[in-house]
Design a protein around this motif. Structure first.
Motif, PDB file in Angstrom:
ATOM      1  N   ASP A   7     -25.515   2.349  -4.815  1.00  0.00           N
ATOM      2  CA  ASP A   7     -25.438   3.133  -3.568  1.00  0.00           C
ATOM      3  C   ASP A   7     -23.995   3.508  -3.255  1.00  0.00           C
ATOM      4  O   ASP A   7     -23.702   4.621  -2.815  1.00  0.00           O
ATOM      5  N   ARG A  31      -1.178  11.627   8.118  1.00  0.00           N
ATOM      6  CA  ARG A  31      -1.686  12.200   6.863  1.00  0.00           C
ATOM      7  C   ARG A  31      -2.575  13.417   7.117  1.00  0.00           C
ATOM      8  O   ARG A  31      -3.748  13.443   6.760  1.00  0.00           O
ATOM      9  N   LEU A  32      -1.977  14.382   7.810  1.00  0.00           N
ATOM     10  CA  LEU A  32      -2.649  15.665   8.018  1.00  0.00           C
ATOM     11  C   LEU A  32      -1.713  16.751   7.518  1.00  0.00           C
ATOM     12  O   LEU A  32      -0.562  16.817   7.956  1.00  0.00           O
ATOM     13  N   GLU A  33      -2.202  17.574   6.598  1.00  0.00           N
ATOM     14  CA  GLU A  33      -1.349  18.632   6.052  1.00  0.00           C
ATOM     15  C   GLU A  33      -1.585  19.903   6.869  1.00  0.00           C
ATOM     16  O   GLU A  33      -2.412  20.731   6.505  1.00  0.00           O
ATOM     17  N   PHE A  75     -13.716   2.670  -8.058  1.00  0.00           N
ATOM     18  CA  PHE A  75     -13.297   3.936  -7.449  1.00  0.00           C
ATOM     19  C   PHE A  75     -12.131   4.477  -8.279  1.00  0.00           C
ATOM     20  O   PHE A  75     -11.187   3.736  -8.571  1.00  0.00           O
ATOM     21  N   ARG A  76     -12.195   5.749  -8.660  1.00  0.00           N
ATOM     22  CA  ARG A  76     -11.042   6.352  -9.317  1.00  0.00           C
ATOM     23  C   ARG A  76     -10.191   7.006  -8.246  1.00  0.00           C
ATOM     24  O   ARG A  76     -10.699   7.776  -7.418  1.00  0.00           O
ATOM     25  N   VAL A  77      -8.900   6.678  -8.217  1.00  0.00           N
ATOM     26  CA  VAL A  77      -8.019   7.246  -7.192  1.00  0.00           C
ATOM     27  C   VAL A  77      -6.878   8.018  -7.859  1.00  0.00           C
ATOM     28  O   VAL A  77      -6.544   7.754  -9.014  1.00  0.00           O
ATOM     29  N   PRO A  78      -6.262   8.948  -7.139  1.00  0.00           N
ATOM     30  CA  PRO A  78      -5.105   9.662  -7.699  1.00  0.00           C
ATOM     31  C   PRO A  78      -3.938   8.694  -7.904  1.00  0.00           C
ATOM     32  O   PRO A  78      -3.970   7.566  -7.406  1.00  0.00           O
ATOM     33  N   ARG A  79      -2.906   9.147  -8.579  1.00  0.00           N
ATOM     34  CA  ARG A  79      -1.776   8.252  -8.854  1.00  0.00           C
ATOM     35  C   ARG A  79      -1.181   7.758  -7.540  1.00  0.00           C
ATOM     36  O   ARG A  79      -1.109   8.495  -6.555  1.00  0.00           O
ATOM     37  N   ILE A  80      -0.775   6.497  -7.538  1.00  0.00           N
ATOM     38  CA  ILE A  80      -0.271   5.904  -6.306  1.00  0.00           C
ATOM     39  C   ILE A  80       1.247   5.768  -6.300  1.00  0.00           C
ATOM     40  O   ILE A  80       1.840   5.458  -5.280  1.00  0.00           O
ATOM     41  N   GLY A  87     -21.945   7.339  -3.263  1.00  0.00           N
ATOM     42  CA  GLY A  87     -21.197   7.925  -2.142  1.00  0.00           C
ATOM     43  C   GLY A  87     -19.733   8.140  -2.447  1.00  0.00           C
ATOM     44  O   GLY A  87     -19.000   8.718  -1.639  1.00  0.00           O
ATOM     45  N   ALA A  88     -19.263   7.680  -3.598  1.00  0.00           N
ATOM     46  CA  ALA A  88     -17.833   7.759  -3.904  1.00  0.00           C
ATOM     47  C   ALA A  88     -17.456   9.159  -4.377  1.00  0.00           C
ATOM     48  O   ALA A  88     -18.204   9.783  -5.128  1.00  0.00           O
ATOM     49  N   PRO A  89     -16.281   9.659  -3.971  1.00  0.00           N
ATOM     50  CA  PRO A  89     -15.867  10.986  -4.429  1.00  0.00           C
ATOM     51  C   PRO A  89     -15.518  11.013  -5.916  1.00  0.00           C
ATOM     52  O   PRO A  89     -15.634  12.048  -6.560  1.00  0.00           O
ATOM     53  N   SER A  90     -15.103   9.878  -6.463  1.00  0.00           N
ATOM     54  CA  SER A  90     -14.775   9.818  -7.883  1.00  0.00           C
ATOM     55  C   SER A  90     -14.925   8.368  -8.337  1.00  0.00           C
ATOM     56  O   SER A  90     -14.508   7.442  -7.641  1.00  0.00           O
TER      57      SER A  90
END
Lengths: 502, 114
Positions: free
Chosen positions: B92, B33-35, B105-110, B96-99
Motif C-alpha cells: 500500500d 521550500r516554495l519556488e 523510497f527513491r529520492v533525488p540526490r541529497i 502511494g510513493a512517487p518513486s
C-alpha cells in the motif's frame, strides 16, 4: 400501523430513515441508491463530491440489509448513507484534502472516525470537496474547483467544509462529516441552512485527520436536523489512545439532550462582542427573532461581555498559520503525493520546492509564509507568543461567562452566503467570515450552528451559534433542538424544505 | 461589512505599517521550500503586509503576566500501552510513493555538487 416514512427518500432525515429501516419499510440499498441517483442528477451543478464510489456503497448497503434480514442487532445509523469530508483518511479511497499535491493518493489506513463509521454500519457514499487543507471559508480554494450553494448556485456554500454542507442541502446525503479549525463546520452549516457541530476539542479522535492546526482541529457531525447530528456525534466521539489529545471521559449524552429539547430555566448569554455593527441587517433580524423564541420557551436571556473576543481573529491568524506551516512541511514529495521536477539532476531541496510550488494553491502558500514569518526569530515573542497569551485571555472570558450562564449565543456568521469570486483574492475579507466562530476553537470548548430563518434582503439562510463549556456538548443539543422545534412549529415546515429545486 | 478592529472604519486595504518586501517574501518562500514565481512574490508581498498589519492588533492587549496557551486541554505525559501493533502494509505504501526502488523510497540526490 401507519408507516414511519412519507414522501421522497432523499428528503428524509437520518432518524426517520433509522426507524423505517428497523421497521423493514425500506432497505439500505434503496436509500443508498436514491442518494447515488440524486448525486448523478445534481452534482454536476453543485459539485459537493470529489469522489463517489457507488459500487462500494451499494456493497456495504447490501451486506447490512442481509445482516438485518438475518436478525442481527444493528446500531441506529446502520444502513444510512453519509458524505465524508476529504480530509479524513479511508483505506484505499482517494483522499486529497482538496489539494493537487495529494491527487490520486490512496491512504494505506483508516482514520479512527472511519473505523467508527464502519463499526456503526454507516454507508460512506464518497468524499466531499473542501478548501485546500481546510484553509478557507468558501470552498473556492479547492484545487478541484468550487462547490456551489444549493440555495443559489452563484453563491458559496461556506468553507472549508462546503462540500459536506452542500451535500446535505442538495439532499445528496442525510448525514455528513466535517472538520472545524476556525468555523469550517459551523460557517458552512449557517450559509446552507443545515446543522453543524464542533465538539469539545479532544472529543473526537484526530487520528487520520490530515492536520491543519493540531491544537484547533476537531471533526464533528453535519446534518439537516439537530437529532441527526446528535446520533452521528454519538458514533464519532469517544476516547482513542492513538490521539494523545483525546479526552478519556464518557461522551455527554447528546441524543438524550436532543430529545429533551427543553430550555425552561436555562440561562443564555448574548455575547456583546459578537453581533451588532458589522453584521448584515437580515442576520441581526433573524437572530433577534430567535432570541425572542428562546425567551418565549422559558429561557432567561442576558447580555454577557467577552472583551478579548475582539482579538480572537488576530490571535487565530498567527496561531493557525504557525501550526499549519509546520504541519504542511510533511508534503515534501518524497513519500506520497505529487513529486515535481525530479529530472535526475535536481537536488532533493529543489524537488521539494518545485513540488510544493506546483502542488499547493494560493491560500496555502500565503498561510505557510505567514506562519513561517510569525515563527521567525525576532518576531516569535511579538506574534506567536503574544497570540498564545491572548488565547489564554479568551479562555478566561469563556470561563467567566459560563459562571453566569449555561450557554452563549451569537449569529454564526456576519453575513449570508456571498457570491462566488467576490472575496477569493481578498484574504482579510475572507477571514472575517469566521469572526464569530474562531473564539471557540481557540478555547477548545464546543459550539453548534442551527438554522433559524432566511434573511429578508436576500432570502438566504441564517444560522445561530450556541456555545457551551468544554465537555458540555449536551447543552448545545438541548438548546438547538428546542429552538429548531419552536421554529418548525411557527413555520409549519423545516427551513431546509425551502431550498429551491435543482 | 465587518471589520478587523471594532469601532474603527472597516479596513481591508494595505495602509498600515508592516512592510514585507519582495526580498523577505523570497526568503520566507525559501525557508518554506516554495519556488515562487516573480508575479507571486510581488502579489504576496502586498497581501502579507496587509495581513500582518491586521493581526498585529494582538499587541494592544496587555498580557505580560499572562501565561501562554499552546493547547486548549492541558495534558502532559500521555502514554499508551507498550504493545506491538502492525505497521502499514508495504504494498500500500509503495503504491502511494512517487518513486520506489529496491523496496525503498527513491529520492533525488541529497548532497550538493561540490
Amino acid at each position: 400501523m401507519a408507516p414511519v416514512m412519507e414522501g421522497d427518500l432523499i428528503r428524509q432525515d437520518a432518524s426517520t430513515l433509522s426507524a423505517a429501516l428497523a421497521a423493514g419499510e425500506v432497505t439500505s440499498q434503496e436509500v443508498t441508491q436514491a442518494c447515488l441517483d440524486r448525486i448523478s442528477q445534481v452534482d454536476n451543478d453543485v459539485h459537493a463530491f470529489l469522489y463517489v464510489d457507488s459500487d462500494a456503497a451499494m456493497a456495504t448497503a447490501r451486506d447490512i440489509d442481509q445482516r438485518r434480514a438475518a436478525g442481527e442487532e444493528l446500531g441506529p445509523l446502520a444502513g444510512i448513507p453519509l458524505a465524508l469530508k476529504d480530509v479524513l483518511t479511508m483505506r484505499g479511497v482517494p483522499t486529497t484534502c482538496g489539494s493537487r499535491i495529494l491527487e490520486g493518493w490512496r491512504p494505506p489506513y483508516d482514520s479512527t472516525i472511519v473505523e467508527r463509521l464502519r463499526a456503526a454500519d454507516v454507508v460512506v457514499l464518497g468524499k466531499t470537496n473542501m478548501d485546500e487543507f481546510a484553509m478557507g471559508s468558501s470552498t473556492e480554494h479547492s484545487g478541484y474547483g468550487p462547490t456551489r450553494n444549493p440555495w443559489d448556485l452563484e453563491r458559496i456554500p461556506g468553507g472549508s467544509g462546503g462540500g459536506s454542507a452542500a451535500a446535505l442541502a442538495a439532499f445528496e446525503a442525510p448525514l455528513a462529516i466535517g472538520t472545524d479549525t476556525g468555523g469550517s463546520i459551523r460557517q458552512p452549516a449557517s450559509v446552507t441552512g443545515t446543522v453543524g457541530v464542533k465538539p469539545t476539542y479532544g472529543a473526537v479522535s484526530r487520528y487520520g485527520l490530515v492536520a491543519l492546526a493540531s491544537s484547533l482541529d476537531q471533526a464533528g457531525p453535519c446534518a439537516r436536523t439537530v437529532m441527526d447530528a446528535a446520533m452521528l456525534h454519538e458514533v464519532m466521539a469517544g476516547y482513542d489512545p492513538r490521539d494523545s489529545t483525546s479526552i478519556n471521559a464518557p461522551v455527554p449524552d447528546v441524543v438524550a439532550a436532543a430529545r429533551n429539547a427543553d430550555v425552561r430555566g436555562m440561562r443564555i448569554g448574548l455575547v456583546r462582542e459578537l453581533g451588532g455593527e458589522g453584521y448584515q441587517a437580515g442576520v441581526r433580524e433573524q437572530f433577534d427573532n430567535a432570541v425572542h423564541v428562546l425567551t418565549d420557551l422559558g429561557a432567561e436571556v442576558v447580555e454577557v461581555s467577552c472583551p478579548h473576543f475582539d482579538y480572537a481573529l488576530g490571535a487565530y491568524y498567527l496561531i493557525l498559520p504557525s501550526e499549519a506551516s509546520s504541519n504542511l512541511a510533511r508534503f515534501d514529495g518524497m513519500r506520497y503525493g505529487l513529486r515535481a521536477g525530479d529530472d535526475g539532476s535536481a537536488s532533493v531541496e529543489e524537488v521539494m520546492a518545485r513540488t510544493r510550488e506546483e502542488g499547493f494553491g494560493a491560500e496555502v502558500k500565503r498561510r505557510i509564509m505567514l506562519g513561517t514569518y510569525a515563527l521567525s526569530s525576532g518576531y516569535y515573542d511579538a506574534y506567536y507568543g503574544q497570540a498564545q497569551k491572548v488565547r489564554t485571555l479568551i479562555s478566561r472570558d469563556f470561563a467567566e461567562a459560563f459562571d453566569q450562564v449555561d450557554v452563549l449565543i451569537s449569529p454564526t456568521t456576519p453575513t449570508t452566503a456571498f457570491k462566488i469570486g467576490e472575496k477569493v483574492d481578498d484574504p482579510l475579507a475572507m477571514y472575517l467570515n469566521d469572526i464569530a466562530t474562531i473564539p471557540v476553537n481557540l478555547a477548545g470548548n464546543c459550539a453548534m450552528s442551527v438554522p433559524i430563518g432566511l434573511a429578508s434582503e436576500d432570502g438566504l439562510p441564517v444560522g445561530l451559534q450556541i456555545m457551551a463549556p468544554a465537555q458540555g456538548d449536551d447543552r448545545l443539543y438541548r438548546v438547538g433542538a428546542a429552538l429548531e422545534q419552536a421554529l418548525l412549529d411557527k413555520r409549519g415546515h423545516a427551513l431546509i424544505e425551502e431550498v429551491p429545486s435543482l | 461589512m465587518c471589520s478587523w478592529s471594532r469601532g474603527s472604519k472597516p479596513s481591508c486595504k494595505d495602509e498600515g505599517m508592516a512592510n514585507i518586501t519582495r526580498e523577505q517574501v523570497q526568503h520566507l518562500a525559501h525557508l518554506a521550500r516554495l519556488e515562487l514565481t516573480e508575479e507571486e512574490t510581488e502579489h504576496y508581498a502586498g497581501q502579507l503586509s496587509a495581513i500582518v498589519d491586521a493581526v498585529e492588533r494582538v499587541s494592544e492587549v496587555a498580557a505580560d503576566d499572562i501565561p501562554p496557551t499552546s493547547h486548549p486541554v492541558p495534558m502532559t505525559n500521555v502514554f499508551r500501552e507498550d504493545v506491538a501493533r502492525p505497521g502499514l502494509d508495504r504494498a500500500d505504501v509503495q503504491a502511494g510513493a512517487p518513486s520506489w526502488e529496491d523496496d525503498r523510497f527513491r529520492v533525488p540526490r541529497i548532497l550538493g555538487e561540490e
